[in-house]
Design an enzyme around this catalytic site. Structure first.
Site, PDB file in Angstrom:
ATOM      1  N   ASP A  43      73.114  43.310   6.507  1.00  0.00           N
ATOM      2  CA  ASP A  43      74.934  44.039   6.886  1.00  0.00           C
ATOM      3  C   ASP A  43      75.668  42.670   6.424  1.00  0.00           C
ATOM      4  OD1 ASP A  43      74.027  41.971   8.862  1.00  0.00           O
ATOM      5  OD2 ASP A  43      74.642  43.387  10.481  1.00  0.00           O
ATOM      6  N   SER A  44      75.160  41.706   6.106  1.00  0.00           N
ATOM      7  CA  SER A  44      75.748  40.481   5.406  1.00  0.00           C
ATOM      8  C   SER A  44      76.590  41.003   4.410  1.00  0.00           C
ATOM      9  CB  SER A  44      74.691  39.375   5.212  1.00  0.00           C
ATOM     10  OG  SER A  44      73.841  39.998   4.154  1.00  0.00           O
ATOM     11  N   ASP A  82      69.316  47.099   6.863  1.00  0.00           N
ATOM     12  CA  ASP A  82      69.517  46.451   7.977  1.00  0.00           C
ATOM     13  C   ASP A  82      70.566  47.454   8.756  1.00  0.00           C
ATOM     14  OD1 ASP A  82      69.723  44.342   9.558  1.00  0.00           O
ATOM     15  OD2 ASP A  82      71.187  43.063   8.372  1.00  0.00           O
ATOM     16  N   LYS A 112      65.723  46.694   9.840  1.00  0.00           N
ATOM     17  CA  LYS A 112      65.800  45.643  10.597  1.00  0.00           C
ATOM     18  C   LYS A 112      66.598  45.796  11.646  1.00  0.00           C
ATOM     19  CE  LYS A 112      67.942  41.632   9.200  1.00  0.00           C
ATOM     20  NZ  LYS A 112      69.009  41.658  10.158  1.00  0.00           N
ATOM     21  N   GLU A 114      68.759  43.667  15.065  1.00  0.00           N
ATOM     22  CA  GLU A 114      68.930  42.345  15.986  1.00  0.00           C
ATOM     23  C   GLU A 114      68.609  42.658  17.453  1.00  0.00           C
ATOM     24  OE1 GLU A 114      73.009  40.824  15.254  1.00  0.00           O
ATOM     25  OE2 GLU A 114      72.724  40.716  13.017  1.00  0.00           O
ATOM     26  N   GLU A 181      66.581  33.338  13.000  1.00  0.00           N
ATOM     27  CA  GLU A 181      67.662  32.720  12.330  1.00  0.00           C
ATOM     28  C   GLU A 181      68.134  31.619  13.148  1.00  0.00           C
ATOM     29  OE1 GLU A 181      70.839  35.560  10.839  1.00  0.00           O
ATOM     30  OE2 GLU A 181      72.242  33.801  10.473  1.00  0.00           O
TER      31      GLU A 181
HETATM   32  O1  KIV Z   1      72.518  40.467   7.029  1.00  0.00           O
HETATM   33  C1  KIV Z   1      71.587  39.509   6.724  1.00  0.00           C
HETATM   34  O2  KIV Z   1      71.797  39.073   5.449  1.00  0.00           O
HETATM   35  C2  KIV Z   1      70.629  39.253   7.471  1.00  0.00           C
HETATM   36  C3  KIV Z   1      69.731  37.751   7.220  1.00  0.00           C
HETATM   37  C4  KIV Z   1      70.711  36.553   7.184  1.00  0.00           C
HETATM   38  C5  KIV Z   1      68.603  37.747   7.790  1.00  0.00           C
HETATM   39  O3  KIV Z   1      70.420  39.462   8.401  1.00  0.00           O
END
Ligand code: KIV
Length: 274
Positions: A43-44, A82, A112, A114, A181
């Site tokens: 989600d970055s 994500d 993934k 959090e 992280e």
């Molecule tokens: O969204 C992302 O890129 C991440 C990584 C920093 C692990 O969660």
């Protein structure tokens, strides 16, 4: 094609696992060709590609769109989608349904999310539904408002113990890997030794079972702040600026397009025009 069992086997054999983010088919093709084991459609994407200053505004539709593109560009790596902010935090059934959308609509292998103890029951439900899950603890950017910014996590005994407990709880819930992280290296090493599933570190030192970096950071594609834990393997931002400057100058001086970039027509054809 890399599977979740292969990723677990790599930990058992002591083979370091490589993960990198990608957000589109072109980048996925390149990182896949380079031999990365896992591609995270993070989600970055919100900060890195979409111009937001956090991951909070990123939607399910954004994530599905980018994950589909990455899957189209990937032949071998295991693709992880994500789960964005508020796609799993409000209701468990909604979280499981949204995780299912990633697998059904994009073709990725895993999701993934959090959180530690707070998401354990949700992870159990996802895993029971046949969805492979990667956990993510330590600095969890979707909670940066609550964490008071982007800071190293687990520096005192209480928060370090919570991190270790969360990691073990995620393993027990069925995660096949967990991202750590911004965690002190020695703590990440201890967590990695205590788990049977692989840890994938970002800003968590060399004792993790694998490493992940944001592709734009590693490639030096975005100007501005670079976190301490990033190693830049290229400076593509400057390469792009220099290349486009040259293009602008070539167009302005009429050096581009040259004969070799140009299509021809017989002069008699032109003569027939009126
Ligand atoms: O969204 C992302 O890129 C991440 C990584 C920093 C692990 O969660």
């Amino acid at each position: 094609m890399i599977t979740t069992s292969k990723i677990r086997q790599m930990k058992a054999e002591g083979t370091p696992i490589t993960m990198i983010t990608a957000y589109d088919a072109a980048m996925a093709q390149m990182v896949d060709e380079a031999g990365v084991d896992m591609i995270l459609v993070g989600d970055s994407v919100g900060n890195v590609l979409l111009g937001y200053n956090s991951t909070i505004p990123v939607t399910m539709e954004d994530m599905l769109h980018h994950t589909k593109a990455v899957c189209r560009g990937t032949k071998n790596a295991l693709v992880v989608g994500d789960m964005p902010f508020m796609s799993y935090q409000a209701r468990m059934s909604e979280g499981v349904a949204n995780a299912g959308r990633f697998l059904k609509e994009t073709g990725c292998t895993a999701v993934k999310l959090e959180g530690g103890a707070s998401v354990v029951r949700l992870v159990e439900k996802m895993v029971a539904a046949g969805i492979p899950v990667v956990g993510h603890i330590g600095l969890t950017p979707q909670s940066f408002n609550q964490l008071g910014g982007f800071k190293v996590q687990g520096k005192d005994a209480a928060t370090a113990q919570k991190l270790l407990d969360d990691a073990k709880a995620l393993e027990a819930a069925g995660c096949f890997a967990v991202v750590l992280e911004c965690v002190p290296a020695l703590l990440a090493t201890k967590v990695s030794k205590e788990l049977t599933i692989p840890t994938i570190g970002i800003g968590a030192g060399n004792g993790c079972d694998g490493q992940v970096l944001v592709c734009n950071d590693l490639l030096g594609l975005n100007a501005g702040f670079t976190p301490k834990f990033v190693k830049k393997y290229a400076n593509l931002h400057q390469n792009v600026v220099d290349a486009v400057k040259e293009y602008v100058s070539d167009v302005q001086s009429r050096q581009f397009p040259a004969a070799e970039h140009t299509f021809k027509i017989d002069e008699e054809v032109l003569e027939k025009l009126y």
